[in-house]
Design an enzyme around this catalytic site. Structure first.
Site, PDB file in Angstrom:
ATOM      1  N   CYS A 141       0.845  -1.287  -0.032  1.00  0.00           N
ATOM      2  CA  CYS A 141      -0.111   0.036  -0.106  1.00  0.00           C
ATOM      3  C   CYS A 141       0.560   1.314   0.010  1.00  0.00           C
ATOM      4  O   CYS A 141       0.704   1.971  -0.638  1.00  0.00           O
ATOM      5  CB  CYS A 141      -0.895   0.016   1.276  1.00  0.00           C
ATOM      6  SG  CYS A 141      -2.246  -1.502   1.165  1.00  0.00           S
ATOM      7  N   HIS A 201      -1.814   6.233   2.319  1.00  0.00           N
ATOM      8  CA  HIS A 201      -1.670   5.327   3.410  1.00  0.00           C
ATOM      9  C   HIS A 201      -1.448   6.247   4.579  1.00  0.00           C
ATOM     10  O   HIS A 201      -0.757   7.180   5.016  1.00  0.00           O
ATOM     11  CB  HIS A 201      -0.641   4.317   3.177  1.00  0.00           C
ATOM     12  CG  HIS A 201      -0.630   3.332   4.467  1.00  0.00           C
ATOM     13  ND1 HIS A 201      -1.269   2.185   3.983  1.00  0.00           N
ATOM     14  CD2 HIS A 201      -0.024   3.112   5.347  1.00  0.00           C
ATOM     15  CE1 HIS A 201      -1.170   1.395   5.026  1.00  0.00           C
ATOM     16  NE2 HIS A 201      -0.375   1.753   5.775  1.00  0.00           N
TER      17      HIS A 201
END
Ligand SMILES: *[C@@H]1O[C@H](CO)[C@@H](O)[C@H](O)[C@H]1NC(C)=O
Ligand SMILES: *[C@@H]1O[C@H](CO)[C@@H](O)[C@H](O)[C@H]1NC(C)=O
Ligand SMILES: *[C@@H]1O[C@H](CO)[C@@H](O)[C@H](O)[C@H]1NC(C)=O
Ligand SMILES: *[C@@H]1O[C@H](CO)[C@@H](O)[C@H](O)[C@H]1NC(C)=O
Ligand SMILES: *[C@@H]1O[C@H](CO)[C@@H](O)[C@H](O)[C@H]1NC(C)=O
Length: 536
Positions: A70, A124
């Site tokens: 991510c 993120h």
């Protein structure tokens, strides 16, 4: 056609576009979504709303993330730089402090007169975006996070014993869960409110909506399970760890093992396997999560229609990376295989990928995945060309008529605004919707780069997500239309230097004969002769 688009990458336009002709941007980023979607040819998955978006979009069949995890993937495509430039391979640094003060896509739109808004998981969370989703640089006001997100990893999944657990498989009764809602539902509601507000605004908007599903745990409204009866679920076509796979290429999917229901299976580390019945259940829950996600996308897009914004809003839809559902015996991202690097990528551009809607015409009416399978959606325009997520920045800028940031010099740590990807604008430059100038050009010229770090040559506890200081090997991978070629080479995390004469392992897979990447022919004579440039 907007004049800026006509001129492609050479476009020069006054910076702030006049609100009247500026196109809005709706960027939808899904977490861990591989292209298991109807519009990508998946026969099982019900994704009518995303398929409908695809039918009005330019869809890229061969789009790849730069690193299949991510934070590094998101920071890469949101800054338009590769991981070797952001120097983020883990979750633990903020590029503006650690590497360079790189501009982001939303920052660029904000600086060009857009109201920029973040809903859900766009950056993120955590230090990789300075605990603020890169505020205030990227966003006009503080990003929104759904309040029910905090329950994602808590004991909210009712097990067969009637008790609540922190399970991997977590179909829920939404009225029973804390707050009576789920994060993606809340994000959709918030995004809809923001669209309603922006309808009144005289400024163009850039709205990024980051959906959490199908990221683990598979916590979704349980009725979506009914779309996927277990007896209809097949296993991955290649559920074994391949024989010729170098151990460094394998990752042991430690995160799902920590979930209570998986722990109870006492699966051996690192190779497993997971019992076949449970494999089916994981796949069932992933697909159910995708259909649930699809309904959220459907509600969002039908609102755009209702607000008559579809004639003035570009919609980009993608994911940060894929997820292995048992392919190669793996259950995670964290690798260089197609199954984790390949992502859905599509762009709806009003008047360009489809005709402008007529007054009152709905382009994206909500479709219920539970309705008996409707007639197959007419596929929209598709491109088979190899493209990279890092190209999102120049592409969105160009589509909106903003100046496309210049190519980055090497190195570019001191340059705030530049791009390492290519503008994909040329793919959109067709007057006649039937005529694609790329159709007859040579797809063999294009390459997609990905990379993945490892702490050791053999899979161990931190092979999925090594922290920077533990990285000893970097797997550099290129995907062409014909093959995937990966070399795992020594890497010094203090100097950020790869040593290409220190080769730990290699992989070569040909797309035609081995699309799933199970037969590594790197050590065959055929593989040795290929020595493509591994540096972008
Ligand atoms: C980084 O860029 C931002 C946005 O342009 C600017 O406000 C800030 O002052 C810069 N920081 C440094 C240390 O140059
Ligand atoms: C990161 O956040 C902290 C705390 O809010 C702030 O003091 C610092 O200036 C931020 N870093 C940058 C580069 O803006
Ligand atoms: C399950 O498979 C059967 C047999 O192929 C099919 O008739 C049925 O429609 C499938 N069910 C669903 C929900 O896809
Ligand atoms: C788990 O598996 C190991 C060997 O794979 C075995 O020794 C151990 O007894 C098992 N534990 C349980 C609780 O089944
Ligand atoms: C979009 O459609 C609405 C309603 O038909 C209209 O009022 C508006 O001017 C259109 N906007 C553009 C940019 O064409």
């Amino acid at each position: 056609m907007p004049p800026a688009l006509e001129e492609g990458r050479r476009t020069v336009r006054p910076q702030a576009p006049s609100p009247k002709d500026a196109l809005n941007i709706l960027l939808i980023i899904v977490d861990d979504l591989r292209p298991s979607l109807g519009c990508y040819g998946d026969k099982l998955v019900r994704s009518p709303n995303i398929d409908q978006l695809a039918s009005r979009s330019l869809l890229f069949q061969n789009a790849f993330a730069q690193q299949a995890v991510c934070a590094p993937s998101r920071v890469s495509f949101l800054t338009g730089r590769r991981p070797d430039t952001t120097r983020l391979y883990d979750f633990n640094s903020y590029w503006r402090v650690h590497t360079g003060n790189f501009s982001t896509i939303p920052q660029y739109f904000k600086e060009n007169g857009y109201v920029t808004m973040s809903v859900g998981k766009v950056f993120h969370p955590g230090i990789s975006s300075n605990h603020s989703d890169d505020s205030p640089y990227s966003w006009s006001f503080p990003p929104y996070h759904p309040s029910s997100e905090k329950y994602e990893n808590t004991k909210t999944c009712r097990g067969p014993d009637g008790e609540l657990h922190a399970n991997l498989l977590c179909p829920v009764d939404v009225v029973d869960v804390p707050e009576g809602t789920l994060p993606d539902k809340q994000s959709t509601e918030q995004a809809i409110q923001l669209l309603e507000r922006m309808k009144m605004s005289s400024s163009p908007f850039f709205l990024a909506v980051g959906y959490h599903k199908p990221h683990i745990p598979f916590r979704y409204p349980k009725e979506f399970q009914k779309l996927y009866p277990l007896e209809n679920i097949t296993l991955a076509a290649d559920p074994q760890v391949p024989d010729g796979l170098p151990p460094v290429a394998y990752n042991p999917w430690m995160d799902i093992r920590q979930r209570e229901d998986v722990q109870a299976l006492n699966i051996s580390v690192p190779y497993g396997p997971i019992p076949v019945d449970f494999q089916r259940k994981i796949r069932q829950s992933y697909f159910a999560s995708v259909s649930y996600l699809d309904t959220q996308v459907g509600h969002l897009l039908s609102t755009l229609d209702d607000l008559q914004l579809t004639n003035s809003t570009i919609i980009a839809f993608t994911s940060d990376h894929g997820w292995a559902l048992g392919e190669h015996g793996e259950w995670a991202k964290y690798s260089n295989f197609d199954v984790t690097t390949r992502v859905p990528l599509m762009f709806y551009v009003p008047g360009r990928t489809t005709l402008f809607p007529e007054a009152g015409e709905k382009l994206f009416p909500y479709l219920d995945p539970f309705d008996s399978v409707s007639e197959l959606m007419e596929p929209g325009r598709q491109s088979m060309h190899l493209v990279e997520l890092v190209s999102l920045f120049p592409t969105l800028a160009g589509l909106a008529g903003l100046q496309v940031p210049p190519r980055c010099p090497i190195p570019s740590f001191q340059v705030m605004l530049c791009r390492e990807g290519r503008s994909l604008l040329k793919h959109f430059l067709f007057h006649d919707l039937e005529e694609d100038p790329y159709l007859h050009s040579n797809p063999r010229e294009l390459i997609a780069y990905s990379q993945y770090p490892r702490p050791a040559d053999s899979p161990q506890w931190n092979s999925d997500k090594p922290t920077l200081k533990d990285i000893k090997i970097m797997g550099y991978s290129i995907r062409t239309i014909d093959y995937r070629y990966t070399v795992w080479v020594g890497f010094n995390p203090n100097e950020f230097l790869a040593n290409f004469s220190d080769i730990h392992a290699g992989e070569l897979y040909f797309v035609d004969s081995d699309p799933l990447q199970d037969h590594n022919v790197y050590n065959d004579s055929r593989g040795r002769e290929l020595s493509p440039s591994l540096m972008p």
